[in-house]
Write an enzyme that holds these catalytic residues in place. Sequence first.
Site, mmCIF file in Angstrom:
data_model
loop_
_atom_site.group_PDB
_atom_site.id
_atom_site.type_symbol
_atom_site.label_atom_id
_atom_site.label_comp_id
_atom_site.label_asym_id
_atom_site.label_seq_id
_atom_site.Cartn_x
_atom_site.Cartn_y
_atom_site.Cartn_z
ATOM 1 C CB ALA A 295 70.740 13.773 35.463
ATOM 2 N N GLY B 239 76.705 12.231 36.493
ATOM 3 C CA GLY B 239 76.297 12.515 37.867
ATOM 4 C C GLY B 239 76.484 11.352 38.805
ATOM 5 C CD GLU C 93 79.107 15.916 38.680
ATOM 6 O OE1 GLU C 93 79.663 17.019 38.815
ATOM 7 O OE2 GLU C 93 77.988 15.763 38.123
ATOM 8 C CD GLU D 156 78.876 15.301 33.240
ATOM 9 O OE1 GLU D 156 78.324 14.883 34.269
ATOM 10 O OE2 GLU D 156 80.001 14.878 32.855
#
Length: 262
Positions: A68, A113, A116, A136
């Site tokens: 992100a 992300g 992910e 994170e």
Amino acid sequence: MESFVQVKERPENSTIVEVILDRPKVMNAFNTEMAEQLLEIFKNLRTRSDVRVVGLRSAHKGFFCTGADLKERNRMSEEQWRNQHHLFEAMFYALADLPMPTVAVIDGYCLAGGMELALNCDLWVVSEGATFGLPEVTRGIMPGGGGTRLLAKRIGVHRAKEVILSGQKFSAQQMAEMGAVNRLVPRERLDAEFLALAQVISANAPLAVRFCKAAIDELFGMADGEARVRELYWYNQCVDTEDRLEGVRAFNEKRSPHFQGR
């Protein structure tokens, strides 16, 4: 609206579609606009019976996706952050729920992300120079797009805990040794290796491939008694297709089958 995602259909094999991340100034970090574009693309792909394999890749060497866009998030209120994350959730789930096989084609940084996104794909084709990480915890948060749920399925609980709890970066070779990688190749072979794998899959009966993917996803971790019942449910979906009849005919006639996805 600026376009941060391309969709490319292979002229030599139109059943293979590539979704290409293209926000190079921030190494493909996804902001709200890019996530909206990805969500719309994944929704459209879900309806396409002609697509047999989807590849997810970067338009640029050296980075797949770095997660992100934290510069955008730095200006957000808590309510805006939560609303944006609902969008991100929808994007991840729309990718994971595609009925056809999906392949993450990874070179360079695949972080947070971005990793992910890769975890929500079925298969990984990875260059030897790729770098992975879920950092994170170093930022006071945790993976929210499947990291804690999906990584352990690929590499086991103990290894997933090391990757997630340490927040460290891991090389492509390390991730391959953990079992996360399907194909590990030199960077210059990345495209060819993806295409070779995608062509093998796309040549098979498309409904059978989709039903196999659905069965594997559903049955993993299910109690064996229930899994046996559901396995036969998916098997019988294949039995009731024209492609099953064509596959048997082709075998007996000693020729390649011509599957129609019916």
